[in-house]
Design a protein around this motif. Structure first.
Motif, PDB file in Angstrom:
ATOM      1  N   THR A 101       0.851  -1.187   0.000  1.00 40.76           N
ATOM      2  CA  THR A 101       0.000   0.000   0.000  1.00 40.76           C
ATOM      3  C   THR A 101       0.887   1.237   0.000  1.00 40.76           C
ATOM      4  O   THR A 101       2.029   1.195   0.469  1.00 40.76           O
ATOM      5  CB  THR A 101      -0.940   0.037   1.215  1.00 40.76           C
ATOM      6  OG1 THR A 101      -0.152  -0.101   2.410  1.00 40.76           O
ATOM      7  CG2 THR A 101      -1.963  -1.071   1.159  1.00 40.76           C
ATOM      8  N   PHE A 102       0.340   2.330  -0.515  1.00 40.72           N
ATOM      9  CA  PHE A 102       1.111   3.565  -0.647  1.00 40.72           C
ATOM     10  C   PHE A 102       0.277   4.761  -0.197  1.00 40.72           C
ATOM     11  O   PHE A 102      -0.955   4.760  -0.306  1.00 40.72           O
ATOM     12  CB  PHE A 102       1.527   3.794  -2.110  1.00 40.72           C
ATOM     13  CG  PHE A 102       2.415   2.727  -2.675  1.00 40.72           C
ATOM     14  CD1 PHE A 102       3.795   2.859  -2.636  1.00 40.72           C
ATOM     15  CD2 PHE A 102       1.867   1.592  -3.254  1.00 40.72           C
ATOM     16  CE1 PHE A 102       4.617   1.875  -3.152  1.00 40.72           C
ATOM     17  CE2 PHE A 102       2.681   0.599  -3.780  1.00 40.72           C
ATOM     18  CZ  PHE A 102       4.061   0.737  -3.732  1.00 40.72           C
ATOM     19  N   LEU A 103       0.965   5.770   0.308  1.00 42.08           N
ATOM     20  CA  LEU A 103       0.378   7.093   0.485  1.00 42.08           C
ATOM     21  C   LEU A 103       1.055   8.026  -0.502  1.00 42.08           C
ATOM     22  O   LEU A 103       2.288   8.016  -0.628  1.00 42.08           O
ATOM     23  CB  LEU A 103       0.596   7.617   1.906  1.00 42.08           C
ATOM     24  CG  LEU A 103      -0.143   6.914   3.036  1.00 42.08           C
ATOM     25  CD1 LEU A 103       0.216   7.551   4.373  1.00 42.08           C
ATOM     26  CD2 LEU A 103      -1.653   6.941   2.831  1.00 42.08           C
ATOM     27  N   LEU A 104       0.270   8.804  -1.201  1.00 42.51           N
ATOM     28  CA  LEU A 104       0.790   9.765  -2.166  1.00 42.51           C
ATOM     29  C   LEU A 104       0.268  11.145  -1.807  1.00 42.51           C
ATOM     30  O   LEU A 104      -0.947  11.379  -1.795  1.00 42.51           O
ATOM     31  CB  LEU A 104       0.352   9.393  -3.585  1.00 42.51           C
ATOM     32  CG  LEU A 104       0.668  10.425  -4.682  1.00 42.51           C
ATOM     33  CD1 LEU A 104       2.171  10.517  -4.914  1.00 42.51           C
ATOM     34  CD2 LEU A 104      -0.063  10.082  -5.974  1.00 42.51           C
ATOM     35  N   GLY A 105       1.173  12.057  -1.497  1.00 41.98           N
ATOM     36  CA  GLY A 105       0.789  13.425  -1.195  1.00 41.98           C
ATOM     37  C   GLY A 105       1.538  14.388  -2.090  1.00 41.98           C
ATOM     38  O   GLY A 105       2.637  14.093  -2.555  1.00 41.98           O
TER      39      GLY A 105
END
Length: 256
Positions: free
Chosen positions: A119-123
């Motif tokens: 899973t990834f967080l992209l900001g």
């Protein structure tokens, strides 16, 4: 396992991650889970990753590979981070890469009982679009942070969630949000061996396509001890200020 958090605020973004990858009796390894990319002056991306290290490293490598290609060869919306006009397109692009990497190794991993899920967080921010934050699932789909749900977590998230729920809101200052994200990391570390320093932190002011502040806290950093000491002391004081139980004398209590 790992723990990463992204916080969307009206004033910008705060993103934090640990660096623990494997924790055993006699083997502990660390890898940074944070990648900062600025493929053009009008855009900035911060990617946090959790799950299979092989998958997350392959996805980041694929992103960098696509950015290294001549722009005209990658022409087309969503073909790399240079050709995304909106942050949701960038999230969809990262999701496609993740799914492709997982499928490539799916059969071999399933035979050994292992998982390649990540899973990834992209900001970040693109052009004049508002800053944003997305959580990208192993299946490639994504959800975005909103004023009603301003923070997103991946990895070992349950231990660091209470302070975010109790005092977090979108009107926090960037500095208070940064402190809140760090204490969330530290509390998780205290409860679970699979999360640990160094802790990486970035702060991005709204409207700016550059990192405003960046920090790495190594194991043994005095500020980590000071942080948990201050937080624990405040919790003890709050405990003694809670309403008295029915059998306690008014305005007193054992305090022990």
């Amino acid at each position: 396992m790992t723990y990463c958090i992204g916080y969307w605020l009206e004033k910008g973004l705060v993103l934090a991650s640990d660096s623990r990858t494997n924790a055993g009796v006699d083997y502990i390894s660390t890898y940074s889970k944070m990648t900062v990319l600025q493929p053009a002056p009008d855009r900035l991306f911060v990617i946090l990753a959790a799950g299979s290290l092989a998958t997350t490293q392959a996805v980041i490598s694929a992103i960098r590979r696509d950015l290294d290609r001549p722009a005209d060869l990658a022409a087309g919306a969503g073909q790399d981070l240079r050709h995304c006009d909106y942050l949701f397109e960038a999230a969809a692009y990262v999701g496609r890469l993740s799914v492709a990497v997982q499928k490539q190794h799916e059969e071999a991993l399933s035979q050994s009982g292992a998982s390649g899920a990540a899973t990834f967080l992209l900001g970040g921010q693109i052009g004049n679009e508002p800053h944003g934050l997305y959580l990208i699932y192993p299946q490639g789909n994504a959800i975005m942070a909103t004023p009603e749900t301003p923070y997103l977590q991946i990895g070992e998230s349950k231990y660091g969630k209470p302070p975010l729920d109790n005092i977090g809101h979108t009107n926090l200052s960037l500095e208070d949000a940064a402190r809140l994200c760090l204490i969330s990391e530290v509390l998780t570390q205290r409860s679970n061996l699979s999360v640990g320093p160094p802790f990486d932190l970035v702060v991005i002011e709204a409207g700016r396509k550059t990192i405003t502040h960046q920090l790495k806290l190594e194991a043994g950093d005095p500020s980590l001890d000071a942080m948990i000491h201050t937080w624990s002391q405040a919790q003890r004081e709050a405990l003694h200020r809670l309403p008295r139980l029915p059998w306690e004398p008014d305005g007193s209590g054992s305090g022990t």
